[in-house]
Scaffold this motif. Sequence first.
Motif, PDB file in Angstrom:
ATOM      1  N   ASN A 104     -24.143 -67.019  10.618  1.00 45.67           N
ATOM      2  CA  ASN A 104     -23.580 -65.800  10.079  1.00 45.67           C
ATOM      3  C   ASN A 104     -23.058 -66.012   8.658  1.00 45.67           C
ATOM      4  OD1 ASN A 104     -22.480 -63.269   9.911  1.00 45.67           O
ATOM      5  ND2 ASN A 104     -20.562 -63.853  10.937  1.00 45.67           N
ATOM      6  N   PRO A 105     -23.941 -66.338   7.769  1.00 46.39           N
ATOM      7  CA  PRO A 105     -23.461 -66.635   6.415  1.00 46.39           C
ATOM      8  C   PRO A 105     -22.955 -65.382   5.734  1.00 46.39           C
ATOM      9  CG  PRO A 105     -25.862 -66.616   6.480  1.00 46.39           C
ATOM     10  CD  PRO A 105     -25.412 -66.423   7.885  1.00 46.39           C
ATOM     11  N   ASP A 106     -22.005 -65.591   4.825  1.00 46.83           N
ATOM     12  CA  ASP A 106     -21.461 -64.448   4.099  1.00 46.83           C
ATOM     13  C   ASP A 106     -22.411 -63.977   3.005  1.00 46.83           C
ATOM     14  OD1 ASP A 106     -19.189 -64.462   5.597  1.00 46.83           O
ATOM     15  OD2 ASP A 106     -18.058 -65.748   4.202  1.00 46.83           O
ATOM     16  N   ASP A 107     -23.072 -64.934   2.428  1.00 48.57           N
ATOM     17  CA  ASP A 107     -23.813 -64.605   1.213  1.00 48.57           C
ATOM     18  C   ASP A 107     -25.271 -64.309   1.504  1.00 48.57           C
ATOM     19  OD1 ASP A 107     -23.114 -65.319  -2.010  1.00 48.57           O
ATOM     20  OD2 ASP A 107     -25.240 -65.115  -1.458  1.00 48.57           O
ATOM     21  N   LYS A 108     -25.752 -63.315   0.823  1.00 44.24           N
ATOM     22  CA  LYS A 108     -27.141 -62.920   0.978  1.00 44.24           C
ATOM     23  C   LYS A 108     -28.092 -64.084   0.669  1.00 44.24           C
ATOM     24  CE  LYS A 108     -30.535 -59.677   1.010  1.00 44.24           C
ATOM     25  NZ  LYS A 108     -31.645 -60.579   0.728  1.00 44.24           N
ATOM     26  N   ARG A 109     -27.753 -64.862  -0.387  1.00 44.38           N
ATOM     27  CA  ARG A 109     -28.652 -65.938  -0.790  1.00 44.38           C
ATOM     28  C   ARG A 109     -28.763 -67.015   0.277  1.00 44.38           C
ATOM     29  NH1 ARG A 109     -25.798 -67.019  -6.455  1.00 44.38           N
ATOM     30  NH2 ARG A 109     -24.087 -66.330  -5.121  1.00 44.38           N
ATOM     31  N   THR A 110     -27.603 -67.296   0.916  1.00 44.95           N
ATOM     32  CA  THR A 110     -27.628 -68.288   1.977  1.00 44.95           C
ATOM     33  C   THR A 110     -28.537 -67.793   3.103  1.00 44.95           C
ATOM     34  OG1 THR A 110     -25.296 -68.573   1.474  1.00 44.95           O
ATOM     35  CG2 THR A 110     -26.152 -69.773   3.366  1.00 44.95           C
ATOM     36  N   GLN A 111     -28.294 -66.580   3.447  1.00 47.94           N
ATOM     37  CA  GLN A 111     -29.109 -65.920   4.464  1.00 47.94           C
ATOM     38  C   GLN A 111     -30.595 -66.109   4.157  1.00 47.94           C
ATOM     39  OE1 GLN A 111     -27.545 -63.782   6.878  1.00 47.94           O
ATOM     40  NE2 GLN A 111     -29.529 -63.585   7.913  1.00 47.94           N
TER      41      GLN A 111
END
Lengths: 271, 271, 318, 486, 450
Positions: free
Chosen positions: B256-263
Amino acid sequence: MNMLTDAAVEETLQPLYKPAASKMTGKDVTVHYGEKQALFGVNLEVPEKQVMALIGPSGCGKSTFLRCLNRMNDTIDICRVGGSILLDGEDIYDPRIDVVELRARVGMVFQKPNPFPKSIYENVAYGPRIHGLAWKKSEFDEVVETSLQKAGLFNEVKDRLHEPGTGLSGGQQQRLCIARAIAVSPEVILMDEPCSALDPIATAKVEELIDELRQNYTIVIVTHSMQQAARVSQRTAMFHLGNLVEEGPTEKMFTNPDDKRTQDYITGRFG
Amino acid sequence: MNMLTDAAVEETLQPLYKPAASKMTGKDVTVHYGEKQALFGVNLEVPEKQVMALIGPSGCGKSTFLRCLNRMNDTIDICRVGGSILLDGEDIYDPRIDVVELRARVGMVFQKPNPFPKSIYENVAYGPRIHGLAWKKSEFDEVVETSLQKAGLFNEVKDRLHEPGTGLSGGQQQRLCIARAIAVSPEVILMDEPCSALDPIATAKVEELIDELRQNYTIVIVTHSMQQAARVSQRTAMFHLGNLVEEGPTEKMFTNPDDKRTQDYITGRFG
Amino acid sequence: RDQVQIAGSSTVLPYASIVAEAFGENTDYPTPVVESGGSGAGRKKLCEGVGENTIDIANSSSRIKQSDIDLCAQNGVKDIQEVRIGYDGIVFASDINGPEYAFTPADWHNALAAKVLKDGQLVDNPYKKWNEIRADLPDQEILAFIPGTKHGTREVFDEKVIIDGCEENGTAEALKAAGLEEKECMALRTDGVSIDIDGDYTETLARVDANKNGIGVFGLSFYQNNTDKLRVGTMGGVVPSVETIAAGEYPVSRPLYFYVKNAHLDVIPGLQEYVEFFVSDEIAGPDGPLAAYGLVSDPELAKTQEKVKNRVPMGALN
Amino acid sequence: MTPGILAIIVLVLTAAGYVLGRRRALALAKRDGARLHSLPGHYGQAVALFTMVPALLLMAAWLFLQPLLIDNQISSQIPDSVIPEGGARSLVMADVRRIADGLDRLVETGRVSEDALSSMQADTTDIRGRLAEVGVALGSDVAPAVFDAAKSYRSIADTSALLRNIAVLATALAFGFLALQRVKPAMRARNISETFIRSLLIGSSLVAILTTFGIVASLLFETIHFFRLYPARDFFFSTVWNPQFRGGSDLGILPLLWGTFYVSVVALLLAVPIGLMIAIYLAEYSGRALRSFAKPAIEILAGIPTIVYGLFALITVGPFLRDWLAQPLGLGTSSSSVLTAGLVMGIMLIPFVSSLSDDVINAVPQAMRDGSYGLGATQSETIRKVIMPAALPGIVGAILLAASRAIGETMIVVMGAGAAARLGLNPLEAMTTVTVKIVSQLTGDTEFASPETLVAFALGLTLFVFTLGLNILALYIVRKYREQYE
Amino acid sequence: MTDLTASSALAGAQGRSLFERGERTRRRHAAEKRFRMIGLAAVVFGILALFGLLGSILTNGVSSFRQTYVALDIHLDPAKLDKAGTRDPEALRKLTTFTYQPLIKAAVDRLISEKGISIEGLGGKDAEGIISKEAPAELRRFVLADPSKIGETVRFELLADGRIDGYYKGRVTMETAKLDRNVTPEQLMLADALKAEGALTTRFNWSFFTAPDASDTRPEAAGLGVAILGSAYMMLIVLCLSLPIGVAASIYLEEFAPRNRLTDIIEVNIANLAAVPSIVFGILGLAVFINYAGLPQSAPIVGGLVLTLMTLPTIIIATRAALKAVPPSIREAALGVGASKMQSIFHHVLPLAAPGILTGTIIGLAQALGETAPLLLIGMVAFVREFPAAPPGGFFDPASALPVQVYNWTQRGDPAFIERASGAIIVLLVFLIIMNLGAIFLRRRFERRW
Ligand SMILES: Nc1ncnc2c1ncn2[C@@H]1O[C@H](COP(=O)(O)OP(=O)(O)OP(=O)(O)O)[C@@H](O)[C@H]1O
Ligand SMILES: Nc1ncnc2c1ncn2[C@@H]1O[C@H](COP(=O)(O)OP(=O)(O)OP(=O)(O)O)[C@@H](O)[C@H]1O
Ligand SMILES: [Mg+2]
Ligand SMILES: [Mg+2]
Ligand SMILES: O=P([O-])([O-])[O-]
């Protein structure tokens, strides 16, 4: 030429499982490094226009076998190769064979990235230049750009093509080396853990590329990643302690291997 | 000493999720290579006695950040580091700091295996020797053996301890380098893609080792393998284009990453 | 320091080393050390000052110069003895298998000068062969190996052969008439006919060996050691030898000297003895080893012996 | 106690300091169970350094300053009356020192007792004769004032020496003791000894600088002297070199510089390609056996005395070139020529290029070669396109060294190229170089203070500046084209 | 375009038998072969040049290792040596070598008559002329050492004159003897006759290595003893100073010095020192070591220091190149386990750079060993007959050096010295080889690729 068409026909008919016509064949390949024997009579057929993966624990001789396929082992003084290896039915260890031409047809990407101490552009243009594949500046520009693009590096370096290739990060360096190999359009490409220094995105690009290249080229890849082997290869060969344990269609190898050792190795895997 | 016990207590109570006391802290770390900026104000806490993974696409600055942690970047002339990095609350870029002592406490394993051109034994014994950790031959034998064993290499090389370390295969070389780093028992171990040249079995051994080492040491590992990050680390930091995108407990990062890029990066993954 | 130290001329060196060797084996004093390095450098060293780490004697193939004496005075070296040890003959020799040459200084000037008098005209030297200069000289191309300008021998060659020749064949007058200085006499041709040798006589010998028609300028003693390879030319009809030079018949020769620092005489063991030994009849006399080796014995040797015994310092240069 | 013995005592103390420091560090480590900052040996080194360095520095300073101070003091004792006309006070002082030294020896050898010496008077004793007994040369008899000065020189020097010994030993002991007290596990002993080593390293690199200063200084004085006697314009711009014994020489440097340049270029044209090819062949092609034989064998070429090359040029190459090249082509009849000297010197320079380049080529990582072979490059392509560029800086260094040697060579040029200073293009004519003329003018028969001799210094300095320019150029080129691997 | 290049490659190599070679490949191979041949030719050229030079040195010089001796029974005639019959050493010391010459003449004459040799035209002084001028000195030394021998007849192995010796080495022939002022054909015939009788022998010449130099009149007695010692002393000094200083300077410049103007200046400066003619180092040595520091003339210590300064640039340049060539990863590895920079250099970088350093040392020392010019100015180009003492005191005694001996001998008039000069060159080369063998051995141990 006959063989070529035959192979192509065969492949379109039976894309997997059944071995395609073999592009390269190793017969009783033994390798000694000085006293130490590294390969013990390996018999292996590399199918044409497919990807073959070599797997096995570290130090089992994968790289050694790979290097036999384009006689890179010639450069190691103490290395002696026995048996024979055929490319399109011709023994590449025949004394009349031209190693240079052999290596132009059987290209290689190494485990450790080794860009030349030249500019990025020159690194890629080097192969075409020595083989006379390009003449004009525009042709070189073209081949450099396409090769870098295929290796998924072009966008990152397009503004610094004339800076040294050694200034790139590890992953970038390795992709540069792949671009360099592609630039001479070989028939067979040998890759020794080409992705071991790449991040997943770059790896994906390279794997895509490998899949694409398979249309025209025969590829042998050494990998430590079972996933990678499963993803990119049609056939897999398993080495252990210098012996070829087992070889077969990738799917079968990963689901139903014949050999206990393969089983162990594969199930002992992680992620 | 207080901090240490505190951290230990905390960790036993809440093994995951909640950050432990931080062993190392980067504050506004910026790095320039000459004109080119490679890190842009990174703020990151490395928790004590845990494993932190640094992930991100190739060239994003993972290695650069890692090298800041034991000032290996000092060796690159054009490299300038800004901001501050604390080890146990002390700024390691303070001019009064002894870099050598720092590096003895913060060890490093590199991306490309780089054994010394000496015997395997001497490779491992070198650290203990210069730090005075062993005196007698038997003590050296001991430390060499345990270190090699921990690195999963001992059985393969026990008969050739006095042959050159450079004669090993790539994977063996890297494990030798890990053994060499372990031999000085540092507090923090930095690993730059230590497994990129290892086969799964050796990788598993190293991962086990990392897990084991976590009991006593703080570990920061750069990896390209999401799986590896997930398997070995308690916390993960994601870099992109020289920025720290996001940092958090590994489980959260991967689910459940916060950041879109991590996602994007994580879901763009394969295998 | 317990041995005498000598430096200077490479021309005097062979004689000095013969004496040093004999001195060493006939006395209890250690054999003196004889350096070579050129007369000029030797005199400079002599005048560096008084003391243990300066030399005692400077060999010289030419007379000391006023500038040297000034330097000496400036450095506190006051009394210097001048000892003339004999004369060095300078000979002209060609390959043993070649023709005989009977020269005059005028021939040499005609052969080597840049400008010569031909048919009453001052012209750039046109001669290619010796017999063009004088019909009774051999029909051989002119090629001369003469000492380079670093050598004292060259000075003698210039003075006693070229300038004398210049006057003999009338070029000097013609030059003067043309408003040129006497110095022009010494300007040698630069078309490769006259070759300067900066090395030593062995080099000249090797060159004569390699160029069979070449004529080299040698020291008498060197020639005497190589009579099987060289054929000596006469000068003004006189064959060079120790006797003809001593008798003053053969014109091309020069005196050789050494200079002794008097301040060292009592303090350097063996110095006075060496000086006396050198000029003794047994050594420097006409039957001594030096004469045997080609040094032309000084007819005034007795006077020198007397001066040496009394340590008479040299007076002002005249 | 002479300075030598004093130094030895300091060194003994140093050794003791090492042992004690090491032992103390070990003991502390065992007792406290503490981890030492550095290895025990480092603590020993630190204590040793503290014992030795200040003491030796003090000693050096003392040895340097003592004579200056004493001279000053004594010099004021000497009345003007004993200074000879035209002489200088410093000359008299030199005499004083010499006498004092002689008196020391008299006492040492037991010829005169200390008491007898103090009652000795210059007007009653033949001082000059007595000193001659011990081999001290005096220029003249000794004036009483000078003798008294010498005696007080001795006593001051004695006191000073005693003070020096005490001071030096006290320093050594004090610093050594303090350092020993400071030995604690946390002491950064390694940093201390490394700082010291580092300063040694810096000191060593200063030797090169000092050498340069020394060279410039020892050339500059006489060069200035030369330019007072001879116009600089003629020296730098005249195209004639023709020294004369009677003055009025032409001493233009241009023909010499041209000869230097020409001969060096010919030599390098031979040595560089051949040397490089040898390096390449040995590093890349040849077997171990050939290589381990050929490399040292070729290095012998650099060790053959240049006079042998000179004779070879004179006797073999010169006549050969004359008979087979110069005369058939109508280019001259000279057996000594630029070509002769250049070719022979080229042979001598081969190992400078080949050995150093071979090392550099050998150091290029194998991965570079693999990368190139893997692309199907032939070995020669790999060498020319990958290895050479990678090894370039080192190779340029080797070539520079060879060029330097070519410029500095004397014997081969004397015998091979002749002694004629000439400005010409024909390589089959005799020419000569700056170096040759430096040697010949310096060792010639001309008086020292004449421009004909002093010109050697001006030539040396000019050549120095000239090669400096070339080196700066070379550095610039290397910087521009260097390619770094890894 | 991609396809175009790909297909051109296809046309070039793909699908064709490996046994056929394309036109371009053939050319490339020809180029390869040429290149390799050029390389081999270069090596062969280098080795041939070496062998050519060595060959000429050897053919000219080996003969100097043999010398001709004449065995003579000499009656030490008391009537000549000790008229007073006191055997007083003081009195004996006063006798010069000139007194001993007649004894030799008598002995030779007696030998001739005993053996019944008669040679027509043998002049009065010819017979004794076949014995070296060194002989009287030998007799005098013998008598002074043991005056009691006076009156006895003692067998001496005396050196034959240089020309006689040359006759057995082919330098002198009957033909040249006719022209030669210093020898007559009759003397040669006498020598032949003595040889037939066994009184004259040619054998190995130890004294060539042990005897000091001799003057121009006795080439047969000249040896290299003093020169060998002098060279050994100097090389010891050069090695002990230039190697550590050179390596230390290189380490500082390469590893520690910040890259700035100053280091650039030092770098250029060192490169420039390499180009300074060696004689200029002599000027420096004279000014600094002799005139300023007051060290003695003609002493190995000064020679050693001057040659050290001269060798330093070579060693520094070679060492820096070698240090540069060590891959940075090795330094990183050491730093990574906590070695200090100093440790990483001394433990890892230096051993890897050792081959290059040793090469520089070999070349530098070779150069220093063969150098004459700088020695000219500091007084070592000299006629020295006294042996220097043992080190360290001997460093300050006058001595000669091997290249100096070569230089001196090649200048002498008597052609016998040419042979000796070649002999001295052989000794010098052997000296060089011995000196370098260690370095070469070490270099081979350190040499490896990584
Ligand atoms: N140049 C060499 N000299 C000597 N032994 C070598 C050399 N290269 C490889 N070996 C040995 O040969 C064996 C096989 O090595 P190889 O490099 O083929 O293994 P690998 O399967 O590629 O291992 P990895 O996955 O670690 O790269 C190893 O035991 C290795 O130590
Ligand atoms: N020595 C250097 N000189 C100049 N630029 C450098 C240097 N090292 C790294 N860089 C640059 O800095 C950036 C970050 O590099 P870094 O090695 O930290 O990336 P990375 O995240 O470790 O990549 P990878 O996963 O490929 O190893 C890259 O753009 C790289 O080109
Ligand atoms: Mg491998
Ligand atoms: Mg990285
Ligand atoms: O060495 P000279 O001075 O005699 O030429």
